[in-house]
Design an enzyme around this catalytic site. Structure first.
Site, PDB file in Angstrom:
ATOM      1  N   SER A  73       0.887  -1.209  -0.029  1.00  0.00           N
ATOM      2  CA  SER A  73      -0.020  -0.047  -0.067  1.00  0.00           C
ATOM      3  C   SER A  73       0.910   1.225  -0.020  1.00  0.00           C
ATOM      4  O   SER A  73       0.108   2.295  -0.219  1.00  0.00           O
ATOM      5  CB  SER A  73      -0.927   0.167   1.105  1.00  0.00           C
ATOM      6  OG  SER A  73      -1.928  -0.771   1.021  1.00  0.00           O
ATOM      7  N   LYS A  76       0.400   3.828  -2.724  1.00  0.00           N
ATOM      8  CA  LYS A  76      -0.441   4.748  -3.002  1.00  0.00           C
ATOM      9  C   LYS A  76       0.345   6.029  -2.862  1.00  0.00           C
ATOM     10  O   LYS A  76      -0.577   7.160  -3.364  1.00  0.00           O
ATOM     11  CB  LYS A  76      -1.631   4.500  -1.929  1.00  0.00           C
ATOM     12  CG  LYS A  76      -2.465   3.274  -2.090  1.00  0.00           C
ATOM     13  CD  LYS A  76      -3.357   3.049  -1.126  1.00  0.00           C
ATOM     14  CE  LYS A  76      -4.254   1.926  -1.415  1.00  0.00           C
ATOM     15  NZ  LYS A  76      -3.546   0.681  -0.804  1.00  0.00           N
ATOM     16  N   SER A 137      -6.380   3.808   3.400  1.00  0.00           N
ATOM     17  CA  SER A 137      -5.630   2.947   2.383  1.00  0.00           C
ATOM     18  C   SER A 137      -6.333   2.269   1.556  1.00  0.00           C
ATOM     19  O   SER A 137      -6.112   1.190   1.169  1.00  0.00           O
ATOM     20  CB  SER A 137      -4.783   2.222   3.041  1.00  0.00           C
ATOM     21  OG  SER A 137      -3.726   1.683   2.226  1.00  0.00           O
TER      22      SER A 137
END
Length: 429
Positions: A73, A76, A137
């Site tokens: 993640s 991102k 997230s």
């Protein structure tokens, strides 16, 4: 003709004229600093880690920092950068809307992943998708941002790769905008690669991403510091809670570490990871820990290790700030042999720079050039300040030691032909 003039002048010198030489410049130590703490004494329980100054990129700690690993993640942050860039360029606005594809909507409703539920029949504002990407997230939200920026996932991935390459990141492997394993993306998977591939970058790469994001879009901290918020999807609302437990009010908050960003990530392959940032005593650092323990969903290991690393930096280094316009003793002039008024020009720092040094060591400053050609123009860069310490070099994310521009404080025009000739022979004014 020049040879005849030179011969005549040499005759004058032989008859008793004193020659005046120009002494060479030597760098002098400037500020004493603090920290005699070897990185092996820290014993971070992670697979890789790095700590850097957020402005200069000076590396303060590194462990296995150049080995690419799964970043999940934390991907991102690149997606967010490109979104903010598109807004800055006028290609999107905060009130622009985007509808997720059916494939993205399906991913967003999978409760095994971090998400806010999206539906393909509803249009979401860029602002809401951006907040969901950073706070919760949310994977589907990040993919919808990618779609809004580039039209489809593959085109966006190519844009991500191009951006990273422009930052000097050559070893990244990027296949999607959210960080999920390729096989978990269903029909939105990246074509032509295996289902088990994941996005990969090193701790150093991740620190570069964070540094670029904070430098170009510091307003991102206004969102990464939010502990919780509500996300609306039509008539449905869902609660978002930030996975960064080091924020004030959350379970891994440290009162002496006012952390305000950036991004966590967790996968079976990657373990628990965190790219964090904190500003203390007026100085901001970035830390990245990869592969911390992850016994269960409540395991705080990545934050424990991050706090250990942050404390290490602030307790064992002193940050010495040299202000723009400062004249540094021992490194405040350059020779200008062909200059009109004088054979040297004063120089000063062209920007404020912070240098970190370990306890017991001294900072040293030298100039990349000590002799320059005339004419010299006031305010022009004539050299670079190079910084080092008695404890060793001061490496940075750029791969070079920390530097700063040195600029002239006054004009220095070229002297006339005869003055220059005299100096070339006798080394005098």
């Amino acid at each position: 003709m020049l040879k005849k003039i030179k011969k005549a002048l040499l005759s004058l010198a032989a008859s008793g004229l004193l020659l005046t030489g120009i002494s060479t410049w030597q760098a002098a130590p400037v500020a004493a600093a603090t920290a005699n703490y070897q990185q092996q004494d820290l014993n971070l329980d992670v697979k890789a880690a790095i700590a850097v100054d957020a402005d200069s990129g000076q590396i303060l700690y590194a462990k296995n920092a150049t080995t690419p690993r799964q970043i999940a993640s934390m991907t991102k942050l690149v997606t967010v950068y490109l979104t903010l860039q598109a807004i800055k360029q006028g290609k999107l606005s905060w009130t622009s809307t985007a509808k997720p594809t059916a494939a993205i909507a399906k991913i967003s409703q999978n409760t095994e992943y971090s998400n806010v539920p999206l539906t393909s029949s509803h249009a979401y504002t860029i602002k809401d998708l951006y907040r969901a990407t950073l706070i919760e997230s949310a994977n589907g939200a990040a993919m919808t941002l990618a779609q809004a920026v580039s039209g489809d996932q593959v085109t966006f991935v190519k844009k991500m790769r191009k951006l990273l390459t422009s930052w000097g990141i050559k070893d990244a492997k990027i296949y999607n905008a959210c960080g999920l394993t390729n096989g978990n993306l269903g029909s939105a998977a990246y074509p032509g690669v295996g289902k088990d591939v994941e996005n990969e970058m090193s701790a150093t790469d991740m620190a570069i991403v964070c540094q670029k994001l904070l430098k170009d879009f510091p307003e991102v901290l206004q969102t990464t510091s939010i502990t919780s918020a509500t996300f609306s999807s039509g008539s449905t609302q869902s609660q978002m809670t930030n996975w960064n437990w080091m924020l004030k009010g959350l379970s891994s908050y440290y009162s002496d570490l006012p952390v305000d960003g950036l991004k966590t990530r967790t996968t079976d392959k990657a373990g628990a990871c965190f790219a964090g940032t904190v500003k203390k005593n007026g100085h901001r650092i970035i830390t990245v820990v990869l592969g911390a323990k992850h016994a269960n969903s409540q395991d705080p290991s990545r934050f424990v290790q991050t706090a250990k690393l942050m404390h290490y930096v602030y307790q064992n280094y002193t940050a010495v700030t040299l202000k723009k316009g400062s004249s540094i003793s021992g490194a405040n002039t350059v020779k200008v042999p062909e200059g009109k008024e004088t054979t040297s020009s004063k120089v000063v720092l062209d920007k404020t720079v912070t240098i970190w040094a370990k306890q017991g060591s001294k900072l040293q400053t030298s100039l990349s050039k000590t002799t320059v050609s005339a004419p010299v123009k006031k305010g022009s860069k004539v050299a670079s300040y190079k910084f080092s310490a008695t404890s060793g070099k001061l490496p940075s994310l750029s791969g070079k030691t920390v530097t700063a521009p040195a600029v002239a404080t006054q004009d220095n025009q070229e002297a006339n032909f005869f003055v220059r000739l005299w100096r070339s022979i006798f080394g005098s004014k």
